[in-house]
Write a protein that holds these residues in place. Structure first.
Motif, PDB file in Angstrom:
ATOM      1  N   MET A   1     -64.045 -85.872  25.111  1.00 17.61           N
ATOM      2  CA  MET A   1     -63.618 -86.838  24.166  1.00 17.61           C
ATOM      3  C   MET A   1     -61.935 -86.084  24.071  1.00 17.61           C
ATOM      4  O   MET A   1     -61.669 -85.160  23.885  1.00 17.61           O
ATOM      5  N   SER A   2     -61.002 -87.088  24.379  1.00 14.22           N
ATOM      6  CA  SER A   2     -59.620 -87.023  24.322  1.00 14.22           C
ATOM      7  C   SER A   2     -59.127 -86.617  22.836  1.00 14.22           C
ATOM      8  O   SER A   2     -59.885 -87.496  22.075  1.00 14.22           O
ATOM      9  N   GLY A   3     -57.985 -85.771  22.794  1.00 16.49           N
ATOM     10  CA  GLY A   3     -57.387 -85.886  21.310  1.00 16.49           C
ATOM     11  C   GLY A   3     -56.485 -86.823  21.155  1.00 16.49           C
ATOM     12  O   GLY A   3     -56.192 -87.854  22.138  1.00 16.49           O
ATOM     13  N   GLN A   4     -56.138 -86.876  19.923  1.00 16.56           N
ATOM     14  CA  GLN A   4     -55.236 -88.069  19.543  1.00 16.56           C
ATOM     15  C   GLN A   4     -53.547 -87.660  19.930  1.00 16.56           C
ATOM     16  O   GLN A   4     -53.261 -86.316  19.944  1.00 16.56           O
ATOM     17  N   ASP A   5     -53.037 -88.618  20.348  1.00 15.55           N
ATOM     18  CA  ASP A   5     -51.640 -88.491  20.678  1.00 15.55           C
ATOM     19  C   ASP A   5     -50.646 -88.095  19.649  1.00 15.55           C
ATOM     20  O   ASP A   5     -50.913 -88.565  18.426  1.00 15.55           O
ATOM     21  N   GLU A   6     -49.651 -87.435  20.050  1.00 16.72           N
ATOM     22  CA  GLU A   6     -48.692 -86.761  18.656  1.00 16.72           C
ATOM     23  C   GLU A   6     -47.343 -87.174  19.198  1.00 16.72           C
ATOM     24  O   GLU A   6     -47.035 -86.618  20.393  1.00 16.72           O
ATOM     25  N   VAL A   7     -46.626 -87.447  18.497  1.00 18.81           N
ATOM     26  CA  VAL A   7     -45.133 -87.414  18.540  1.00 18.81           C
ATOM     27  C   VAL A   7     -44.490 -86.638  17.873  1.00 18.81           C
ATOM     28  O   VAL A   7     -44.709 -86.246  16.670  1.00 18.81           O
ATOM     29  N   VAL A   8     -43.716 -85.461  18.309  1.00 16.97           N
ATOM     30  CA  VAL A   8     -43.041 -84.360  17.585  1.00 16.97           C
ATOM     31  C   VAL A   8     -41.669 -84.620  17.546  1.00 16.97           C
ATOM     32  O   VAL A   8     -41.170 -84.999  18.494  1.00 16.97           O
ATOM     33  N   GLY A   9     -41.060 -84.579  16.268  1.00 14.76           N
ATOM     34  CA  GLY A   9     -39.897 -84.765  16.136  1.00 14.76           C
ATOM     35  C   GLY A   9     -39.136 -83.412  16.246  1.00 14.76           C
ATOM     36  O   GLY A   9     -39.271 -82.535  15.462  1.00 14.76           O
ATOM     37  N   LEU A  10     -38.397 -83.136  17.421  1.00 15.77           N
ATOM     38  CA  LEU A  10     -37.759 -81.722  17.558  1.00 15.77           C
ATOM     39  C   LEU A  10     -36.281 -81.793  16.920  1.00 15.77           C
ATOM     40  O   LEU A  10     -35.549 -82.742  17.001  1.00 15.77           O
ATOM     41  N   PHE A  11     -36.091 -80.716  16.418  1.00 14.90           N
ATOM     42  CA  PHE A  11     -34.749 -80.196  16.059  1.00 14.90           C
ATOM     43  C   PHE A  11     -34.043 -81.228  15.067  1.00 14.90           C
ATOM     44  O   PHE A  11     -32.893 -81.744  15.504  1.00 14.90           O
ATOM     45  N   PRO A  12     -34.834 -81.550  14.093  1.00 15.30           N
ATOM     46  CA  PRO A  12     -34.051 -82.479  13.231  1.00 15.30           C
ATOM     47  C   PRO A  12     -32.844 -81.959  12.542  1.00 15.30           C
ATOM     48  O   PRO A  12     -32.678 -80.767  12.358  1.00 15.30           O
ATOM     49  N   THR A  13     -31.774 -82.896  11.894  1.00 13.83           N
ATOM     50  CA  THR A  13     -30.780 -82.431  11.306  1.00 13.83           C
ATOM     51  C   THR A  13     -30.787 -82.576   9.846  1.00 13.83           C
ATOM     52  O   THR A  13     -31.190 -83.703   9.348  1.00 13.83           O
ATOM     53  N   PRO A  14     -30.885 -81.718   8.925  1.00 15.41           N
ATOM     54  CA  PRO A  14     -31.043 -81.683   7.659  1.00 15.41           C
ATOM     55  C   PRO A  14     -29.844 -82.499   6.717  1.00 15.41           C
ATOM     56  O   PRO A  14     -28.486 -82.022   7.167  1.00 15.41           O
ATOM     57  N   VAL A  15     -30.326 -83.342   5.939  1.00 16.32           N
ATOM     58  CA  VAL A  15     -29.264 -83.630   4.672  1.00 16.32           C
ATOM     59  C   VAL A  15     -29.842 -83.885   3.639  1.00 16.32           C
ATOM     60  O   VAL A  15     -30.836 -84.186   3.418  1.00 16.32           O
ATOM     61  N   MET A  16     -29.217 -83.225   2.625  1.00 13.47           N
ATOM     62  CA  MET A  16     -29.909 -82.907   1.420  1.00 13.47           C
ATOM     63  C   MET A  16     -29.355 -83.723   0.171  1.00 13.47           C
ATOM     64  O   MET A  16     -28.230 -83.821  -0.007  1.00 13.47           O
ATOM     65  N   ARG A  17     -30.075 -84.744  -0.442  1.00 10.95           N
ATOM     66  CA  ARG A  17     -29.774 -85.521  -1.697  1.00 10.95           C
ATOM     67  C   ARG A  17     -30.232 -84.794  -3.048  1.00 10.95           C
ATOM     68  O   ARG A  17     -31.272 -84.411  -3.052  1.00 10.95           O
ATOM     69  N   ALA A  18     -29.266 -84.163  -3.752  1.00  9.22           N
ATOM     70  CA  ALA A  18     -29.676 -83.718  -5.033  1.00  9.22           C
ATOM     71  C   ALA A  18     -28.954 -84.489  -6.111  1.00  9.22           C
ATOM     72  O   ALA A  18     -27.707 -84.516  -6.505  1.00  9.22           O
ATOM     73  N   PRO A  19     -29.788 -85.402  -6.669  1.00  8.85           N
ATOM     74  CA  PRO A  19     -29.497 -86.315  -7.903  1.00  8.85           C
ATOM     75  C   PRO A  19     -29.000 -85.428  -9.213  1.00  8.85           C
ATOM     76  O   PRO A  19     -29.676 -84.572  -9.450  1.00  8.85           O
TER      77      PRO A  19
END
Length: 210
Positions: A1-19
């Motif tokens: 039985m094959s596994g589930q496909d997965e999309v990996v988000g590599l190297f994201p850029t952080p942006v932080m919101r602080a209310p």
């Protein structure tokens, strides 16, 4: 039985919101004190001006603001460097954007983390826009038409949510950003650049003076 496909988000850029990082009384005091000092013109627009570059020690108001902002920078810096480091705000300045004014695409040199505190209400037209750096590693040809669904992997820009006075936005200093033409009333912000007090790479250490 094959596994589930997965999309990996590599190297994201952080942006932080602080209310609500700065309380209303401090926000009002910063607007009153510094808006009249924003006399330096900006090449982007005749309706955009700013103060000189300030140190937190230049005003008790900035000392108070820096004390509230710096812990957030340390929290954000942990995502950048994988460790909670000491941080110093090296410069702060107040921007005044009148109706019709804009800020062209730019980033911030000689720093690692940058931020903006919104001191007034911001019209939807003048929300901060973050963009991919031009001339990056994207394909030379694009698929761009009315039927394209824009997502995090093919978007070229991200429009920040509508802020409230006192809200803080932090981002890596290299990240390109701009402010579109302001169709609303005067927009006042407090911008800043920050550096870690020390970086260590397997025994090779760099110390910075804020």
């Amino acid at each position: 039985m094959s596994g589930q496909d997965e999309v990996v988000g590599l190297f994201p850029t952080p942006v932080m919101r602080a209310p609500g990082v700065l309380p209303p009384a401090l926000v009002d005091a910063l607007v009153t004190h510094f808006s009249a000092q924003a006399l330096q013109p900006n090449n982007s627009s005749d309706a955009l001006s700013h103060t000189r570059m300030l140190q937190p020690s230049d005003s008790p108001l900035l000392v108070e603001a820096a004390a509230l902002i710096t812990p957030k920078i340390a929290e954000f810096g942990r995502h950048l460097f994988g460790e909670t480091l000491g941080w110093a705000i090296k410069e702060m300045w107040v921007n005044v954007l009148d109706t019709g004014g804009r800020q062209s695409m730019h980033n911030h040199a000689n720093s690692f983390a940058s931020g903006v505190v919104y001191l007034t209400e911001t019209h939807d037209s003048a929300r901060t826009v973050f963009m991919k750096s031009p001339g990056g590693n994207d394909f030379s040809l694009k698929n761009d038409h009315a039927g394209v669904v824009t997502g995090p992997y093919n978007a070229e820009k991200w429009v920040s949510p509508s802020p409230s006075p006192g809200d803080l936005m932090l981002f890596p200093s290299y990240l390109m950003h701009a402010v579109p033409p302001n169709a609303g009333e005067r927009r006042i912000t407090l911008a800043l650049n920050a550096i870690p007090t020390r970086l260590d790479s397997w025994g090779y250490s760099l110390s910075f003076n804020g």
